[in-house]
Scaffold this active site. Structure first.
Site, PDB file in Angstrom:
ATOM      1  N   GLY A  18      28.746   3.606  14.601  1.00 29.94           N
ATOM      2  CA  GLY A  18      28.074   2.993  15.746  1.00 29.94           C
ATOM      3  C   GLY A  18      27.941   4.006  16.865  1.00 29.94           C
ATOM      4  N   MET A  20      28.327   5.644  20.800  1.00 33.07           N
ATOM      5  CA  MET A  20      29.454   5.855  21.713  1.00 33.07           C
ATOM      6  C   MET A  20      29.715   4.556  22.466  1.00 33.07           C
ATOM      7  SD  MET A  20      28.164   9.343  23.311  1.00 33.07           S
ATOM      8  CE  MET A  20      29.307  10.676  23.347  1.00 33.07           C
ATOM      9  N   LYS A  24      34.613   2.076  18.272  1.00 32.34           N
ATOM     10  CA  LYS A  24      35.052   2.628  16.985  1.00 32.34           C
ATOM     11  C   LYS A  24      36.518   3.050  17.043  1.00 32.34           C
ATOM     12  CE  LYS A  24      31.925   5.846  17.048  1.00 32.34           C
ATOM     13  NZ  LYS A  24      31.324   5.473  18.350  1.00 32.34           N
ATOM     14  N   SER A  25      36.881   3.752  18.131  1.00 31.40           N
ATOM     15  CA  SER A  25      38.274   4.220  18.231  1.00 31.40           C
ATOM     16  C   SER A  25      39.222   3.039  18.351  1.00 31.40           C
ATOM     17  CB  SER A  25      38.444   5.147  19.439  1.00 31.40           C
ATOM     18  OG  SER A  25      37.609   6.258  19.295  1.00 31.40           O
ATOM     19  N   GLU A  93      36.103  10.619  14.945  1.00 31.69           N
ATOM     20  CA  GLU A  93      35.054  11.602  15.282  1.00 31.69           C
ATOM     21  C   GLU A  93      34.614  12.372  14.031  1.00 31.69           C
ATOM     22  OE1 GLU A  93      33.709  11.344  18.085  1.00 31.69           O
ATOM     23  OE2 GLU A  93      35.163  11.015  19.687  1.00 31.69           O
ATOM     24  N   GLN A  95      31.842  12.504  12.617  1.00 38.17           N
ATOM     25  CA  GLN A  95      30.479  13.063  12.635  1.00 38.17           C
ATOM     26  C   GLN A  95      30.463  14.571  12.886  1.00 38.17           C
ATOM     27  OE1 GLN A  95      31.695  11.177  15.109  1.00 38.17           O
ATOM     28  NE2 GLN A  95      31.174  12.081  17.074  1.00 38.17           N
ATOM     29  N   CYS A 152      19.415  -2.853  29.622  1.00 44.58           N
ATOM     30  CA  CYS A 152      18.946  -4.238  29.489  1.00 44.58           C
ATOM     31  C   CYS A 152      20.001  -5.231  29.009  1.00 44.58           C
ATOM     32  CB  CYS A 152      17.727  -4.284  28.561  1.00 44.58           C
ATOM     33  SG  CYS A 152      18.174  -4.067  26.826  1.00 44.58           S
ATOM     34  N   CYS A 187      19.834   0.454  23.791  1.00 39.72           N
ATOM     35  CA  CYS A 187      19.193  -0.134  22.616  1.00 39.72           C
ATOM     36  C   CYS A 187      18.009   0.756  22.205  1.00 39.72           C
ATOM     37  CB  CYS A 187      18.734  -1.562  22.912  1.00 39.72           C
ATOM     38  SG  CYS A 187      17.328  -1.638  24.019  1.00 39.72           S
ATOM     39  N   CYS A 190      15.191   0.917  24.923  1.00 40.74           N
ATOM     40  CA  CYS A 190      15.474   1.612  26.188  1.00 40.74           C
ATOM     41  C   CYS A 190      15.824   3.076  25.954  1.00 40.74           C
ATOM     42  CB  CYS A 190      16.615   0.915  26.929  1.00 40.74           C
ATOM     43  SG  CYS A 190      16.239  -0.785  27.408  1.00 40.74           S
TER      44      CYS A 190
HETATM   45  P1  ADP Z   1      33.872   4.597  20.683  1.00 37.55           P
HETATM   46  O1  ADP Z   1      35.044   5.138  19.910  1.00 37.55           O
HETATM   47  O2  ADP Z   1      32.896   3.842  19.830  1.00 37.55           O
HETATM   48  O3  ADP Z   1      33.186   5.637  21.546  1.00 37.55           O
HETATM   49  P2  ADP Z   1      35.878   3.346  22.299  1.00 37.55           P
HETATM   50  O4  ADP Z   1      36.746   2.544  21.367  1.00 37.55           O
HETATM   51  O5  ADP Z   1      36.406   4.700  22.720  1.00 37.55           O
HETATM   52  O6  ADP Z   1      34.425   3.497  21.672  1.00 37.55           O
HETATM   53  O7  ADP Z   1      35.571   2.550  23.630  1.00 37.55           O
HETATM   54  C1  ADP Z   1      35.090   1.236  23.633  1.00 37.55           C
HETATM   55  C2  ADP Z   1      35.250   0.703  25.049  1.00 37.55           C
HETATM   56  O8  ADP Z   1      34.317   1.340  25.911  1.00 37.55           O
HETATM   57  C3  ADP Z   1      34.918  -0.767  25.220  1.00 37.55           C
HETATM   58  O9  ADP Z   1      36.025  -1.588  24.894  1.00 37.55           O
HETATM   59  C4  ADP Z   1      34.581  -0.870  26.691  1.00 37.55           C
HETATM   60  O10 ADP Z   1      35.739  -1.109  27.460  1.00 37.55           O
HETATM   61  C5  ADP Z   1      34.098   0.539  27.053  1.00 37.55           C
HETATM   62  N1  ADP Z   1      32.670   0.654  27.389  1.00 37.55           N
HETATM   63  C6  ADP Z   1      32.154   1.535  28.288  1.00 37.55           C
HETATM   64  N2  ADP Z   1      30.811   1.453  28.317  1.00 37.55           N
HETATM   65  C7  ADP Z   1      30.439   0.510  27.429  1.00 37.55           C
HETATM   66  C8  ADP Z   1      29.172  -0.028  26.988  1.00 37.55           C
HETATM   67  N3  ADP Z   1      28.003   0.409  27.488  1.00 37.55           N
HETATM   68  N4  ADP Z   1      29.186  -0.977  26.045  1.00 37.55           N
HETATM   69  C9  ADP Z   1      30.351  -1.434  25.539  1.00 37.55           C
HETATM   70  N5  ADP Z   1      31.567  -0.976  25.910  1.00 37.55           N
HETATM   71  C10 ADP Z   1      31.630  -0.013  26.840  1.00 37.55           C
HETATM   72 ZN    ZN Z   2      18.039  -1.853  26.257  1.00 37.69          ZN
END
Ligand code: ADP
Ligand code: ZN
Length: 204
Positions: A18, A20, A24-25, A93, A95, A152, A187, A190
């Site tokens: 998915g 950022m 995922k983490s 990470e 990727q 959005c 999305c 956007c």
């Molecule tokens: P990833 O490993 O996918 O980058 P993380 O697990 O590090 O994601 O972080 C997820 C957290 O990021 C969410 O629980 C939320 O608190 C925060 N967050 C910051 N910006 C967004 C966003 N645009 N949409 C959803 N969550 C977000």
């Molecule tokens: Zn959007």
């Protein structure tokens, strides 16, 4: 999330992908914590581990066992540090890793390990990122998570790269010396990544 898959005869591969900020983490850590509760021996690897995240990857069980993420930057580095007694190998990470991770994950699964890989499946252009497509293909389980589009509010499936606050162009270099770049979750609609052809009004 589908972390309940179980085969009594061998290992398997799970991919959490998915954009950022899609969690995922968080999901990887949740699965690691549950594996520790199930008294499995777990090893966590993370490419590009920086100081900000070091504490986050310190996953402790109630009986006091702690798992720290091991920083690595290649599949060979993981292969060299895999604990032969580990039941679960988690890699964040993914990727950024080389294609060798596909063969390594496959051989670990063949040797009975549960392999969990988390990674961003598309780059700032919206195109497949590194070894993620192959990992998704060979995995038994794939979960695609979404963030929230900062424009959005829809589910976000794209990594928007901004250079000096403007959408990065399709051909912009991965590293811009002296420029500040940042990323947002957006999305499809956007997301913006202008190409030279679009400037001339041509459809792709
Ligand atoms: P990833 O490993 O996918 O980058 P993380 O697990 O590090 O994601 O972080 C997820 C957290 O990021 C969410 O629980 C939320 O608190 C925060 N967050 C910051 N910006 C967004 C966003 N645009 N949409 C959803 N969550 C977000
Ligand atoms: Zn959007």
């Amino acid at each position: 999330m589908s972390d309940t898959y179980f085969t009594s005869t061998g290992g398997w591969i799970e991919v959490i992908c998915g954009v950022m900020f899609s969690g995922k983490s968080e999901e990887l850590i949740r699965r690691v914590r549950r594996a520790i509760i199930a008294r499995k021996r777990v090893q966590v690897f993370k490419s590009h581990l920086d100081e900000r995240y070091a504490g986050l990857y310190s996953v402790s069980s109630h009986d006091g066992r702690t798992v720290e993420a091991i920083p690595i930057d290649s599949s060979a580095a993981i292969a060299g540090r895999v604990d032969p007694t580990a039941h679960v190998i988690a890699i964040d990470e993914a990727q950024f890793l080389d294609q060798g991770i596909v063969g390594l994950a496959t051989s670990l699964a063949a040797r009975g390990r549960r392999v969990i890989l988390a990674g961003t499946d598309t780059d700032f252009r919206g195109e497949p990122f590194g070894p993620m497509p192959q990992l998704m293909a060979v995995a038994e389980l794939v979960d695609k998570l979404h963030a929230i589009c900062v424009i959005c509010g829809s589910p976000a499936s794209r990594n928007q790269r901004l250079i000096e606050g403007k959408p990065a162009r399709y051909d912009s270099p991965t590293i811009m010396v002296g420029a500040s770049d940042s990323y947002q979750a957006r999305c499809r609609h956007c997301h913006s990544c202008p190409r030279a052809d679009e400037d001339q009004g041509k459809l792709l």
